[in-house]
Design a protein around this motif. Sequence first.
Motif, PDB file in Angstrom:
ATOM      1  N   TYR A 127      31.125  31.253 -24.289  1.00 45.46           N
ATOM      2  CA  TYR A 127      31.384  31.001 -25.705  1.00 45.46           C
ATOM      3  C   TYR A 127      32.643  30.171 -25.916  1.00 45.46           C
ATOM      4  N   TRP A 128      33.675  30.450 -25.122  1.00 47.16           N
ATOM      5  CA  TRP A 128      34.970  29.795 -25.348  1.00 47.16           C
ATOM      6  C   TRP A 128      35.315  28.859 -24.188  1.00 47.16           C
ATOM      7  N   ASN A 129      35.808  27.678 -24.555  1.00 43.61           N
ATOM      8  CA  ASN A 129      36.253  26.661 -23.596  1.00 43.61           C
ATOM      9  C   ASN A 129      35.236  26.455 -22.470  1.00 43.61           C
ATOM     10  N   PRO A 130      34.007  26.157 -22.826  1.00 40.74           N
ATOM     11  CA  PRO A 130      32.927  26.093 -21.828  1.00 40.74           C
ATOM     12  C   PRO A 130      32.923  24.794 -21.026  1.00 40.74           C
ATOM     13  N   ILE A 131      32.244  24.853 -19.884  1.00 40.20           N
ATOM     14  CA  ILE A 131      31.984  23.669 -19.068  1.00 40.20           C
ATOM     15  C   ILE A 131      30.604  23.133 -19.444  1.00 40.20           C
ATOM     16  N   PHE A 132      30.542  21.843 -19.727  1.00 41.05           N
ATOM     17  CA  PHE A 132      29.274  21.183 -20.019  1.00 41.05           C
ATOM     18  C   PHE A 132      28.987  20.125 -18.962  1.00 41.05           C
TER      19      PHE A 132
ATOM     20  N   LYS B  63      23.933  28.533 -27.392  1.00 41.73           N
ATOM     21  CA  LYS B  63      24.076  29.724 -26.564  1.00 41.73           C
ATOM     22  C   LYS B  63      23.972  30.966 -27.448  1.00 41.73           C
ATOM     23  N   ALA B  64      24.606  30.927 -28.577  1.00 38.65           N
ATOM     24  CA  ALA B  64      24.595  32.057 -29.509  1.00 38.65           C
ATOM     25  C   ALA B  64      23.183  32.313 -30.027  1.00 38.65           C
ATOM     26  N   PRO B  65      22.885  33.583 -30.365  1.00 40.99           N
ATOM     27  CA  PRO B  65      23.728  34.784 -30.258  1.00 40.99           C
ATOM     28  C   PRO B  65      23.472  35.604 -28.988  1.00 40.99           C
ATOM     29  N   HIS B  66      23.411  34.958 -27.835  1.00 40.47           N
ATOM     30  CA  HIS B  66      23.180  35.646 -26.565  1.00 40.47           C
ATOM     31  C   HIS B  66      24.367  36.536 -26.192  1.00 40.47           C
ATOM     32  N   ARG B  67      24.103  37.553 -25.384  1.00 42.20           N
ATOM     33  CA  ARG B  67      25.147  38.379 -24.820  1.00 42.20           C
ATOM     34  C   ARG B  67      26.191  37.491 -24.136  1.00 42.20           C
ATOM     35  N   PRO B  68      27.491  37.756 -24.221  1.00 43.80           N
ATOM     36  CA  PRO B  68      28.160  38.979 -24.691  1.00 43.80           C
ATOM     37  C   PRO B  68      28.591  38.945 -26.156  1.00 43.80           C
ATOM     38  N   TRP B  69      27.914  38.139 -26.997  1.00 48.30           N
ATOM     39  CA  TRP B  69      28.109  38.210 -28.452  1.00 48.30           C
ATOM     40  C   TRP B  69      29.587  38.086 -28.846  1.00 48.30           C
ATOM     41  N   GLU B  70      30.156  36.923 -28.551  1.00 52.51           N
ATOM     42  CA  GLU B  70      31.562  36.675 -28.876  1.00 52.51           C
ATOM     43  C   GLU B  70      31.648  35.804 -30.121  1.00 52.51           C
ATOM     44  N   PRO B  71      32.103  36.347 -31.242  1.00 49.54           N
ATOM     45  CA  PRO B  71      32.161  35.579 -32.486  1.00 49.54           C
ATOM     46  C   PRO B  71      33.280  34.543 -32.474  1.00 49.54           C
ATOM     47  N   ASP B  72      33.136  33.564 -33.336  1.00 43.62           N
ATOM     48  CA  ASP B  72      34.237  32.644 -33.609  1.00 43.62           C
ATOM     49  C   ASP B  72      35.401  33.458 -34.187  1.00 43.62           C
ATOM     50  N   THR B  73      36.612  33.002 -33.951  1.00 43.93           N
ATOM     51  CA  THR B  73      37.805  33.747 -34.353  1.00 43.93           C
ATOM     52  C   THR B  73      37.778  34.134 -35.830  1.00 43.93           C
ATOM     53  N   LYS B  74      37.326  33.232 -36.676  1.00 44.39           N
ATOM     54  CA  LYS B  74      37.358  33.496 -38.117  1.00 44.39           C
ATOM     55  C   LYS B  74      36.378  34.582 -38.548  1.00 44.39           C
TER      56      LYS B  74
END
Length: 552
Positions: free
Chosen positions: A168-173, A215-226
């Motif tokens: 979810y965060w800072n991913p490699i593409f 990717k969302a909303p796949h596990r591990p279900w990490e929301p955007d900060t807001k």
Amino acid sequence: MKKFKKNIPTVFIVLTVLLTLFYCGNKNINQVAQNKIIKERPNVIYIMADDLTTQAISAYGGIYKDIAPTPNIDRLAKEGMLFNDVLCTNAICGPSRAAILTGNYSNINGYYKNERGGTFDKTKWTFPQEFQKNGYQTSLFGKWHLGTEPQGFDVFKYHNSAGQQGHYWNPIFNENGKDVKEKGYSTNLSTDFAMNWLEKDRKQDDPFLMVLQYKAPHRPWEPDTKYEKLWDDIEMPYPSTFNDTYEGRELTAGDTEMTMDYFSRRDMKLETPEHLKKDWKNRLSWEFYGAKRGEIVQPENMSAEEGKKWRYQTYIKDYLACVKSVDDNIGRVLKYLDDNNLTENTIIVLTSDQGFYLGDHGFFDKRFIYEESLRMPFIVRYPKKVKAKTVNEDVITNIDFAPTLLDLADINTEEQMQGNSFKPMLLGETPKNWEQEMYYHYYEFPYWHHVQPHYGIRTQKYTLAHFYYNIDVWELYDLEKDPKQMHNIILDPQYTNVVANLKIQLKGLMEKYENNKSLADFRKITDTDFGAIVENKSGEPSVQDIITNNKK
């Protein structure tokens, strides 16, 4: 006579020039006409979120519709057609994606399961290749999850870490063959890439196919900060089947590892101890504690019931917050189409790779033939041809997507697909010979989630399933009387004839789709290790290896 003979070469030259000019002129005219046909074809934007379910989309109703509405997805339904009975042939991520791309079942496309499921055969035909061959600009952004580099796309940028599951965060593409680490939240980033292509990189006057897969909303279900604390002050409602006891289904629904007891510390967003953060093996063991039988994650001094509810509340709020970001980003795409006069001639498809359990039957995840995982959200907006605010109730499957998209774009192909185009339904009429039943088959066991392999038939009224790996159990549900599928009526004498007829229909479908194998052959598919989804170059064990303490 001499004069005539003398002028023959001159006459021949003149005629040749005139014929050449005529031929070239016709050729240019034909090319111009062909280019015009191509340019008038509709654009296609195929949007697929991972593990998005109808229960999380307010256009489908449900218990979350007023708490967690999805206005941009709902807009697609208001301006297009919402489908209520689109079904998945194998309710798990990779196999479903393979079925969608090829228009064929797992036994034909060769991709049966995720865990040790191999890689998708990149030499196989897929519908984006046909669009590309027929003059469409093609692009892919977001999640691919098939273990190979995509084919049929002019440009692509897909998640390429954690077995192409992504982060979810800072991913490699993987950007056109090269890995790039990006900074930010994956749902926003995938849309950023798509918008940049739409605005700057594509040819503005040529039709395009853009595949945008979150990717969302796949596990591990990490929301955007807001959105991390969006619903902290409320208690989410519980599905009516939340406390299912699995009576009459003890060996199937009652013997899984996808209940509220199987959330890990990572799922529950517990902070990893500082001393483990650089010790990857012990860190993963700590973070994934809770995924095995007997490992219950909850605060101290909570009762079993309180712990179950606490885990559900954490899960459902994170899941729906991830969906909210998906909806926001779909809104960005819709605004771009509106602002650039592209709305009328652009087909938008919104779907998922299958359904998902949001506490229904006390579950999370998917895999079963049961309704919540079998039913896929599916909405199509095409203002030019699809009437707004329409609803379809026909049985349609994910192998029907490819032929339908090609049909809508007026692209003919010689490729043989098991699926069929449902373009007539989008135009308001169901063909009389359209089959209102489907064949389902799930192969993976025991990882992940310990769901028994099974096959079955789903009609508009009944679900019949056979669970066969190390048990021999049949289940029948009357969807009109028991839409929540709480009562297995396979032994009810009132349904003896129904069962007999459904088994005949099921056998016919298995023969039709070339999958009428023996149970021994089916078990062999489950037991076969097709290899890792992607090569593990680091030599580190997989998460499953760590969870089971059984390095392979």
